[in-house]
Design a protein around this motif. Structure first.
Motif, PDB file in Angstrom:
ATOM      1  N   ALA A 188       0.829  -1.207   0.000  1.00 24.35           N
ATOM      2  CA  ALA A 188       0.000   0.000   0.000  1.00 24.35           C
ATOM      3  C   ALA A 188       0.864   1.259   0.000  1.00 24.35           C
ATOM      4  O   ALA A 188       0.540   2.244  -0.677  1.00 24.35           O
ATOM      5  N   GLY A 189       1.961   1.245   0.735  1.00 27.22           N
ATOM      6  CA  GLY A 189       2.857   2.395   0.761  1.00 27.22           C
ATOM      7  C   GLY A 189       3.490   2.654  -0.590  1.00 27.22           C
ATOM      8  O   GLY A 189       3.574   3.803  -1.050  1.00 27.22           O
ATOM      9  N   VAL A 190       3.932   1.596  -1.234  1.00 24.21           N
ATOM     10  CA  VAL A 190       4.514   1.736  -2.578  1.00 24.21           C
ATOM     11  C   VAL A 190       3.450   2.228  -3.553  1.00 24.21           C
ATOM     12  O   VAL A 190       3.699   3.125  -4.376  1.00 24.21           O
ATOM     13  N   GLY A 191       2.256   1.680  -3.457  1.00 27.20           N
ATOM     14  CA  GLY A 191       1.171   2.117  -4.335  1.00 27.20           C
ATOM     15  C   GLY A 191       0.820   3.579  -4.129  1.00 27.20           C
ATOM     16  O   GLY A 191       0.588   4.324  -5.083  1.00 27.20           O
ATOM     17  N   ALA A 192       0.790   4.012  -2.859  1.00 27.62           N
ATOM     18  CA  ALA A 192       0.482   5.408  -2.570  1.00 27.62           C
ATOM     19  C   ALA A 192       1.591   6.324  -3.098  1.00 27.62           C
ATOM     20  O   ALA A 192       1.305   7.410  -3.629  1.00 27.62           O
ATOM     21  N   ALA A 193       2.847   5.889  -2.973  1.00 28.91           N
ATOM     22  CA  ALA A 193       3.963   6.705  -3.478  1.00 28.91           C
ATOM     23  C   ALA A 193       3.908   6.817  -5.001  1.00 28.91           C
ATOM     24  O   ALA A 193       4.113   7.901  -5.568  1.00 28.91           O
TER      25      ALA A 193
ATOM     26  N   GLY B 252       1.209   6.504  -6.858  1.00 32.71           N
ATOM     27  CA  GLY B 252       0.054   7.338  -7.158  1.00 32.71           C
ATOM     28  C   GLY B 252       0.350   8.820  -6.965  1.00 32.71           C
ATOM     29  O   GLY B 252      -0.036   9.653  -7.786  1.00 32.71           O
ATOM     30  N   LEU B 253       1.069   9.144  -5.900  1.00 28.92           N
ATOM     31  CA  LEU B 253       1.448  10.538  -5.668  1.00 28.92           C
ATOM     32  C   LEU B 253       2.379  11.043  -6.756  1.00 28.92           C
ATOM     33  O   LEU B 253       2.230  12.175  -7.240  1.00 28.92           O
ATOM     34  N   LEU B 254       3.315  10.210  -7.157  1.00 24.94           N
ATOM     35  CA  LEU B 254       4.230  10.585  -8.241  1.00 24.94           C
ATOM     36  C   LEU B 254       3.458  10.851  -9.528  1.00 24.94           C
ATOM     37  O   LEU B 254       3.709  11.850 -10.221  1.00 24.94           O
ATOM     38  N   LEU B 255       2.510   9.979  -9.857  1.00 27.00           N
ATOM     39  CA  LEU B 255       1.701  10.190 -11.061  1.00 27.00           C
ATOM     40  C   LEU B 255       0.872  11.464 -10.950  1.00 27.00           C
ATOM     41  O   LEU B 255       0.726  12.202 -11.934  1.00 27.00           O
ATOM     42  N   LEU B 256       0.343  11.724  -9.769  1.00 27.28           N
ATOM     43  CA  LEU B 256      -0.453  12.929  -9.556  1.00 27.28           C
ATOM     44  C   LEU B 256       0.392  14.188  -9.767  1.00 27.28           C
ATOM     45  O   LEU B 256      -0.027  15.124 -10.459  1.00 27.28           O
ATOM     46  N   VAL B 257       1.585  14.191  -9.204  1.00 27.38           N
ATOM     47  CA  VAL B 257       2.467  15.349  -9.350  1.00 27.38           C
ATOM     48  C   VAL B 257       2.914  15.506 -10.806  1.00 27.38           C
ATOM     49  O   VAL B 257       2.940  16.626 -11.341  1.00 27.38           O
ATOM     50  N   LEU B 258       3.266  14.399 -11.454  1.00 29.45           N
ATOM     51  CA  LEU B 258       3.673  14.471 -12.865  1.00 29.45           C
ATOM     52  C   LEU B 258       2.527  14.972 -13.739  1.00 29.45           C
ATOM     53  O   LEU B 258       2.743  15.753 -14.675  1.00 29.45           O
ATOM     54  N   GLY B 259       1.333  14.542 -13.448  1.00 29.02           N
ATOM     55  CA  GLY B 259       0.180  15.009 -14.212  1.00 29.02           C
ATOM     56  C   GLY B 259      -0.059  16.494 -14.035  1.00 29.02           C
ATOM     57  O   GLY B 259      -0.386  17.211 -14.988  1.00 29.02           O
TER      58      GLY B 259
ATOM     59  N   LEU C 274      -6.429   7.845  -8.355  1.00 29.58           N
ATOM     60  CA  LEU C 274      -7.103   6.548  -8.226  1.00 29.58           C
ATOM     61  C   LEU C 274      -6.153   5.483  -7.689  1.00 29.58           C
ATOM     62  O   LEU C 274      -6.554   4.628  -6.886  1.00 29.58           O
ATOM     63  N   VAL C 275      -4.886   5.525  -8.109  1.00 32.22           N
ATOM     64  CA  VAL C 275      -3.902   4.562  -7.603  1.00 32.22           C
ATOM     65  C   VAL C 275      -3.688   4.785  -6.103  1.00 32.22           C
ATOM     66  O   VAL C 275      -3.635   3.826  -5.326  1.00 32.22           O
TER      67      VAL C 275
ATOM     68  N   PHE D  64      -5.808   6.163  -3.961  1.00 31.71           N
ATOM     69  CA  PHE D  64      -7.031   5.758  -3.280  1.00 31.71           C
ATOM     70  C   PHE D  64      -7.103   4.233  -3.160  1.00 31.71           C
ATOM     71  O   PHE D  64      -7.437   3.695  -2.097  1.00 31.71           O
ATOM     72  N   GLY D  65      -6.781   3.550  -4.244  1.00 31.93           N
ATOM     73  CA  GLY D  65      -6.794   2.082  -4.217  1.00 31.93           C
ATOM     74  C   GLY D  65      -5.787   1.517  -3.236  1.00 31.93           C
ATOM     75  O   GLY D  65      -6.050   0.520  -2.552  1.00 31.93           O
ATOM     76  N   ALA D  66      -4.608   2.149  -3.151  1.00 30.36           N
ATOM     77  CA  ALA D  66      -3.581   1.659  -2.224  1.00 30.36           C
ATOM     78  C   ALA D  66      -4.034   1.807  -0.777  1.00 30.36           C
ATOM     79  O   ALA D  66      -3.858   0.894   0.042  1.00 30.36           O
ATOM     80  N   VAL D  67      -4.635   2.935  -0.453  1.00 36.40           N
ATOM     81  CA  VAL D  67      -5.113   3.144   0.921  1.00 36.40           C
ATOM     82  C   VAL D  67      -6.276   2.200   1.226  1.00 36.40           C
ATOM     83  O   VAL D  67      -6.351   1.623   2.315  1.00 36.40           O
ATOM     84  N   ALA D  68      -7.167   2.013   0.277  1.00 40.44           N
ATOM     85  CA  ALA D  68      -8.278   1.074   0.476  1.00 40.44           C
ATOM     86  C   ALA D  68      -7.757  -0.345   0.678  1.00 40.44           C
ATOM     87  O   ALA D  68      -8.271  -1.100   1.511  1.00 40.44           O
ATOM     88  N   PHE D  69      -6.728  -0.713  -0.060  1.00 41.75           N
ATOM     89  CA  PHE D  69      -6.130  -2.040   0.075  1.00 41.75           C
ATOM     90  C   PHE D  69      -5.513  -2.215   1.458  1.00 41.75           C
ATOM     91  O   PHE D  69      -5.601  -3.282   2.061  1.00 41.75           O
ATOM     92  N   ALA D  70      -4.873  -1.148   1.965  1.00 48.57           N
ATOM     93  CA  ALA D  70      -4.209  -1.242   3.271  1.00 48.57           C
ATOM     94  C   ALA D  70      -5.212  -1.460   4.395  1.00 48.57           C
ATOM     95  O   ALA D  70      -4.945  -2.211   5.326  1.00 48.57           O
ATOM     96  N   PHE D  71      -6.373  -0.815   4.313  1.00 47.61           N
ATOM     97  CA  PHE D  71      -7.317  -0.878   5.424  1.00 47.61           C
ATOM     98  C   PHE D  71      -8.447  -1.863   5.219  1.00 47.61           C
ATOM     99  O   PHE D  71      -9.269  -2.062   6.119  1.00 47.61           O
TER     100      PHE D  71
END
Length: 129
Positions: free
Chosen positions: A43-48, A50-57, A71-72, A74-81
Motif C-alpha cells: 500500500a505504501g509503494v502504491g500510494a507513493a 500514485g502521488l508521483l503520477l499525480l504530481v507528474l500530471g 485513483l492509484v 485511493f486504491g492503495a489506501v483502500a487495500f491497506a485498510f
C-alpha cells in the motif's frame, strides 16, 4: 495507576454482561487484529506511485495522468485498510473421509440496532408510557 477493587469488579461485571448480550461482538473485541506487514508495504509503494503520477500530471498539464495517480493512491489506501479475505470451511468431513457440503445458514440473528430498539421498547412498555 492501577484500578481499585471496586473498579475491577465493575469492569468484570461489564465484560460478563457484554459477553452474555452479544458474544460475537465480545469475541471481535477480544481478538487481536493484525494485518500482515506486506499489505502495508504494498500500500505504501502504491500510494507513493500514485502521488508521483499525480504530481507528474499536474506538472505536465496532463489531467488524465493526475486522475490515474489519485485513483492509484485511493486504491492503495483502500487495500491497506480493507479486511483480508479469509476462506471459510467449504464443507464437513465425515468419518469415511468424504466431504459433505456445509448446511446453508438459516435466518441471521437480528443486528445490534434492532436488539437495542427491542430493549428500548420493552423498557418503555415496563414504565407504562
Amino acid at each position: 495507576m492501577p484500578l481499585s477493587e471496586y473498579e475491577q469488579r465493575v469492569l468484570e461485571q461489564m465484560e460478563r454482561q457484554l459477553t452474555s448480550d452479544d458474544p460475537r461482538l465480545a469475541n471481535t473485541l477480544t481478538q487481536r487484529g493484525h494485518r500482515p506487514l506486506g499489505r502495508y508495504v504494498i500500500a505504501g509503494v502504491g500510494a507513493a506511485v500514485g502521488l508521483l503520477l499525480l504530481v507528474l500530471g499536474a506538472a505536465n498539464s496532463l489531467p488524465w495522468l493526475g486522475v490515474i495517480g489519485f485513483l492509484v493512491m485511493f486504491g492503495a489506501v483502500a487495500f491497506a485498510f480493507a479486511a483480508p479475505h479469509r476462506a471459510g470451511p467449504q464443507g464437513v468431513v465425515q468419518g469415511d473421509g468424504k466431504v459433505k457440503p456445509a448446511a446453508p445458514r438459516g435466518r441471521r440473528k437480528p443486528g445490534l440496532m434492532s436488539r437495542l430498539e427491542e430493549r428500548w421498547e420493552r423498557r418503555r412498555g415496563e414504565s407504562g408510557r
